[in-house]
Design a protein around this motif. Structure first.
Motif, PDB file in Angstrom:
ATOM      1  N   UNK A  58     -13.453  -3.625  -1.226  1.00 38.11           N
ATOM      2  CA  UNK A  58     -13.279  -3.975  -2.631  1.00 38.11           C
ATOM      3  C   UNK A  58     -11.850  -3.755  -3.091  1.00 38.11           C
ATOM      4  N   UNK A  59     -11.143  -2.841  -2.450  1.00 37.88           N
ATOM      5  CA  UNK A  59      -9.774  -2.535  -2.823  1.00 37.88           C
ATOM      6  C   UNK A  59      -8.880  -3.771  -2.729  1.00 37.88           C
ATOM      7  N   UNK A 108     -17.082  -2.629  -8.024  1.00 36.24           N
ATOM      8  CA  UNK A 108     -16.006  -3.599  -8.186  1.00 36.24           C
ATOM      9  C   UNK A 108     -16.341  -4.839  -7.377  1.00 36.24           C
ATOM     10  N   UNK A 109     -15.909  -6.009  -7.841  1.00 38.68           N
ATOM     11  CA  UNK A 109     -16.276  -7.240  -7.136  1.00 38.68           C
ATOM     12  C   UNK A 109     -15.648  -7.285  -5.764  1.00 38.68           C
ATOM     13  N   UNK A 140      -3.318  -0.600  -6.281  1.00 39.26           N
ATOM     14  CA  UNK A 140      -4.625  -0.414  -5.648  1.00 39.26           C
ATOM     15  C   UNK A 140      -5.027   1.056  -5.641  1.00 39.26           C
ATOM     16  N   UNK A 141      -4.054   1.934  -5.451  1.00 38.47           N
ATOM     17  CA  UNK A 141      -4.341   3.362  -5.494  1.00 38.47           C
ATOM     18  C   UNK A 141      -4.870   3.763  -6.860  1.00 38.47           C
ATOM     19  N   UNK A 142      -4.239   3.259  -7.913  1.00 36.97           N
ATOM     20  CA  UNK A 142      -4.716   3.560  -9.261  1.00 36.97           C
ATOM     21  C   UNK A 142      -6.107   2.977  -9.490  1.00 36.97           C
ATOM     22  N   UNK A 144     -10.651 -10.414   4.267  1.00 34.55           N
ATOM     23  CA  UNK A 144      -9.722 -10.074   3.210  1.00 34.55           C
ATOM     24  C   UNK A 144      -8.933 -11.334   2.859  1.00 34.55           C
ATOM     25  N   UNK A 145      -8.929 -11.743   1.605  1.00 32.15           N
ATOM     26  CA  UNK A 145      -8.228 -12.969   1.225  1.00 32.15           C
ATOM     27  C   UNK A 145      -6.714 -12.782   1.261  1.00 32.15           C
ATOM     28  N   UNK A 146      -5.999 -13.856   0.912  1.00 33.40           N
ATOM     29  CA  UNK A 146      -4.550 -13.790   0.897  1.00 33.40           C
ATOM     30  C   UNK A 146      -4.067 -12.764  -0.106  1.00 33.40           C
ATOM     31  N   UNK A 147      -2.915 -12.179   0.204  1.00 32.39           N
ATOM     32  CA  UNK A 147      -2.305 -11.170  -0.672  1.00 32.39           C
ATOM     33  C   UNK A 147      -1.883 -11.818  -1.987  1.00 32.39           C
TER      34      UNK A 147
END
Length: 423
Positions: free
Chosen positions: A395-396, A262-263, A248-250, A417-420
């Motif tokens: 978005x992240x 970003x979606x 996610x950082x990248x 925030x959806x599931x991981x």
């Protein structure tokens, strides 16, 4: 009429020759019609030969094709014909096209060229008045025509001034649009840098934990294999979390050349400047950041908002044990920004409600509502670093963010925030 004139001007810009031919053709037709006999009503020389009439008619009308591109040259070409027209007493009305050329000189050239052109155009008028003074007198022949010529020049200057003013407004609007886009890009870059810095702290913490677990597992491997296996399991779990945060950082640091969002982030209301205590993305330069907050710090945040004068009621559903630090930070920052906006725009009698619901697999939903003054100062689409920060953070994690006024009064911010995603 405005739309029609706009279309006509647009067509003229694309095909200027069409309009030039129409104008020149109109004056040529009028001059030919005048040459059939109408000119005899005002002429001082009714016996003028046909070749002279034809030459003057064509000389006063055909050069109008170039009146917009070379107005001074066209005037200089017409002046000898105007002098002949005045000296011979022919007085063809086609000489009135000098007014059209004067208008174009005023429209397309500077003041000095206009003054020189005006003085030169007076020459044939003076010649006609002095050669045939018995008709009306020199003063009554010169003054009306000079005044008419001056009025045409003034109209041309006024029209040119208006065109330049409108062009300056259009250019200013374009510059403001560019500046707005630049500010938005700068705000987005600043927020991505801040998010990256926070994610760096989380990843650094996870790597520190992995290092400690690896050292402890190596010591326990010989005496207590069961503890060593637990350490390896913990290393795997922590490293997967660190890998997900690193990806996610990248993604935050990646610059999208197309400029598209970003979606997962939906338009949100404005994010005005925040107070230093509750600011999202407004740290003074050179100040080291404190450890990144998590959802365990929500109580401290809400206590600070209450002490600032905003009553807040909280409802927590589910448990936070499985929520990664990055997700906790995102939820915390969105709630922080929503409460700060209520403090800024809600009014003195506003109250707020915070509802946080935790699901399986790291899913979380947070809703912040208030009873403040509807959409006053919080129109969706307004720019701001708080808005940019919430959109980027949401978005992240592929989440959705909604913001807007409630039906009667108040404001609502809804984060999901959806599931991981499994690593």
């Amino acid at each position: 009429m405005h739309r029609l004139s706009h279309r006509v001007r647009a067509f003229d810009r694309r095909h200027p020759l069409v309009w030039d031919v129409l104008v020149a053709g109109f004056f040529l037709a009028a001059a030919v019609n005048d040459m059939q006999g109408g000119w005899r009503n005002i002429t001082e020389n009714p016996d003028a030969p046909t070749w002279l009439l034809t030459t003057l008619t064509l000389g006063f009308t055909v050069p109008l094709l170039w009146r917009r591109t070379h107005p001074v040259t066209v005037l200089l070409a017409m002046l000898p014909l105007a002098a002949v027209n005045a000296w011979t007493g022919t007085d063809l009305q086609a000489s009135l096209t000098l007014l059209v050329v004067t208008f174009n000189i005023a429209l397309h050239t500077g003041l000095r060229a206009l003054l020189w052109s005006y003085a030169l155009t007076l020459g044939p008028i003076v010649v006609d008045a002095l050669r045939y003074p018995e008709e009306q007198g020199a003063d009554q022949s010169i003054v009306p025509q000079a005044t008419r010529l001056a009025m045409v020049a003034i109209v041309g200057v006024s029209y040119r001034t208006r065109q330049e003013y409108l062009a300056s407004l259009v250019e200013r609007a374009r510059q403001l649009e560019v500046e707005r886009d630049q500010q938005a890009r700068l705000a987005t870059a600043a927020e991505r840098t801040r998010i990256a810095r926070e994610m760096h702290d989380i990843i650094g913490h996870n790597l520190s934990v992995i290092t400690s677990l690896a050292d402890g597992g190596s010591y326990a491997a010989a005496k207590n294999p069961e503890r060593a296996a637990q350490a390896l399991t913990a290393i795997g779990t922590t490293s997967r979390q660190a890998l997900g945060e690193l990806r996610r950082l990248l993604d935050v640091l990646r610059t999208d050349p197309s400029g598209t969002e970003r979606p997962g982030a939906e338009p949100l209301g404005p994010a005005p400047g925040l107070s230093p205590r509750l600011s999202v993305g407004h740290e003074p330069p050179g100040v080291e950041m404190a450890p990144q907050p998590s959802l365990t710090d929500l109580d401290h945040l809400i206590d600070g908002v209450r002490s600032a004068g905003l009553p807040v009621r909280t409802t927590i559903q589910g448990r936070t044990t499985a929520l990664p630090p990055g997700r906790q930070l995102t939820v915390y920052r969105v709630i922080q920004e929503a409460l700060t906006n209520t403090l800024k725009h809600g009014g003195p009698d506003a109250t707020s409600t915070v509802t946080v619901s935790y699901g399986d697999g790291g899913a979380v939903t947070a809703t912040v509502t208030d009873t403040g003054r509807g959409g006053t100062g919080r129109t969706p689409g307004a720019g701001g670093r708080g808005l940019t920060g919430m959109r980027e953070r949401t978005a992240l994690y592929g989440g959705t963010l909604e913001s807007g006024p409630l039906p009667e009064h108040g404001w609502r911010v809804h984060l999901h925030l959806p599931e991981e995603t499994p690593q």
